[in-house]
Design an enzyme around this catalytic site. Structure first.
Site, PDB file in Angstrom:
ATOM      1  N   HIS A  60     -29.135   2.383  11.229  1.00  0.00           N
ATOM      2  CA  HIS A  60     -27.855   1.851  10.742  1.00  0.00           C
ATOM      3  C   HIS A  60     -27.077   1.218  11.891  1.00  0.00           C
ATOM      4  O   HIS A  60     -26.618   0.070  11.802  1.00  0.00           O
ATOM      5  CB  HIS A  60     -27.053   2.989  10.107  1.00  0.00           C
ATOM      6  CG  HIS A  60     -25.678   2.624   9.670  1.00  0.00           C
ATOM      7  ND1 HIS A  60     -25.323   2.496   8.340  1.00  0.00           N
ATOM      8  CD2 HIS A  60     -24.532   2.344  10.375  1.00  0.00           C
ATOM      9  CE1 HIS A  60     -24.052   2.169   8.254  1.00  0.00           C
ATOM     10  NE2 HIS A  60     -23.547   2.074   9.482  1.00  0.00           N
ATOM     11  N   GLU A  61     -26.947   1.965  12.981  1.00  0.00           N
ATOM     12  CA  GLU A  61     -26.193   1.450  14.122  1.00  0.00           C
ATOM     13  C   GLU A  61     -26.941   0.310  14.815  1.00  0.00           C
ATOM     14  O   GLU A  61     -26.318  -0.627  15.326  1.00  0.00           O
ATOM     15  CB  GLU A  61     -25.904   2.579  15.119  1.00  0.00           C
ATOM     16  CG  GLU A  61     -25.114   3.751  14.545  1.00  0.00           C
ATOM     17  CD  GLU A  61     -23.795   3.331  13.907  1.00  0.00           C
ATOM     18  OE1 GLU A  61     -23.275   2.246  14.248  1.00  0.00           O
ATOM     19  OE2 GLU A  61     -23.299   4.084  13.058  1.00  0.00           O
ATOM     20  N   HIS A  64     -26.054  -2.899  13.055  1.00  0.00           N
ATOM     21  CA  HIS A  64     -24.789  -3.459  13.545  1.00  0.00           C
ATOM     22  C   HIS A  64     -24.986  -4.165  14.888  1.00  0.00           C
ATOM     23  O   HIS A  64     -24.534  -5.294  15.102  1.00  0.00           O
ATOM     24  CB  HIS A  64     -23.760  -2.337  13.731  1.00  0.00           C
ATOM     25  CG  HIS A  64     -23.189  -1.783  12.469  1.00  0.00           C
ATOM     26  ND1 HIS A  64     -22.638  -2.576  11.480  1.00  0.00           N
ATOM     27  CD2 HIS A  64     -23.047  -0.504  12.042  1.00  0.00           C
ATOM     28  CE1 HIS A  64     -22.196  -1.808  10.500  1.00  0.00           C
ATOM     29  NE2 HIS A  64     -22.431  -0.550  10.812  1.00  0.00           N
TER      30      HIS A  64
END
Length: 269
Positions: A60-61, A64
């Site tokens: 997820h990170e 980003h």
């Protein structure tokens, strides 16, 4: 610094960390144990779901960070965000430890928010929105893959069954369904247009400066407000009804998820 040294430094900024490889090893080993029937089924499912959740937090990170890099924030690499190492996050407690604790408590997929992005380097409202959207989209993709596998019966194994709550089930599909449920809940929460969550980050570039300044002081309280609402039984039931409606679109019955949660919470038996 010579060109060769600079190149090696940039390569190190992007090299997958040993921490992430360990998480993958735990995920693969526990998945094999659940699939083969080795050891205690509940503990195996617990390790599998927790490791899978940790891997998804890292991805997820990474979503980003990678999107920010290609959108103009060239500082991302030097911060270590491309190494998939959770220890590089700006706030390990809120972005990694607490989401894992919430999952272990059997609650909900708590959204994290760990990578510091230098937004002034990113030009254009659409690019800024895409940076915020990249993380939840990873959860959506993760959930879609897991739910497709469970719904299609790819991992059903009638030769290895366990009993949960008076039902005889195949443990690996139940574990995958449980992990998918956490992914769906995390994506739904993260896409809410609430300050502090990615949903607001998607909408923020399109708001007027006046509105952004007015909302900014409340950003740190947005997630707390959401979880205060989810603590209310009526809101909680409505939220999870939406989660189950989504999983059932893939042919995954909610009872399979409940079986997975039952195995996951092995200490309650």
């Amino acid at each position: 610094m010579t060109f060769a040294e600079a190149r090696r430094s940039r390569s190190g900024d992007r090299r997958i960390s040993p921490v992430f490889w360990v998480l993958l090893a735990v995920l693969g080993t526990s998945g094999w144990a659940v699939w083969s029937g080795y050891g205690n089924a509940g503990f195996g499912v617990f390790l599998f779901v927790v490791a899978g959740w940790m891997v998804s937090l890292c991805l997820h990170e990474y979503g980003h960070a990678r999107t920010a890099l290609h959108s103009g924030d060239i500082s991302i690499g030097t911060k270590g965000y491309l190494t998939l190492n959770p220890l590089k996050y700006t706030n390990v407690l809120f972005s990694f430890v607490l989401p894992v604790v919430f999952v272990v408590m059997g609650g909900i997929g708590l959204p994290g928010g760990a990578v510091y992005i230098e937004r002034h380097r990113i030009r254009g409202r659409l690019k800024n929105s895409l940076v915020s959207a990249a993380g939840p989209l990873v959860n959506v993709l993760f959930a879609g893959v897991l739910l497709t596998a469970v719904g299609a019966g790819w991992f059903d194994d009638p030769s290895h069954l366990v009993e949960v709550g008076g039902r005889t089930i195949s443990p690996l599909p139940a574990a995958l369904a449980c992990l998918a449920m956490f992914q769906v809940s995390a994506a739904l929460l993260n896409l809410l247009p609430v300050p502090g969550l990615d949903g607001y980050g998607i909408a923020e570039p399109w708001l007027s400066p006046k509105v952004r300044r007015a909302v900014e002081p409340f950003a740190m309280y947005g997630m707390l407000a959401v979880f205060a609402l989810l603590w209310q039984p009526q809101v909680n039931r409505l939220f999870f009804e939406v989660v189950y409606q989504i999983t059932e679109l893939f042919g995954v019955d909610r009872r399979v998820i409940w079986d997975g949660v039952g195995l996951f919470q092995f200490w309650k038996h």
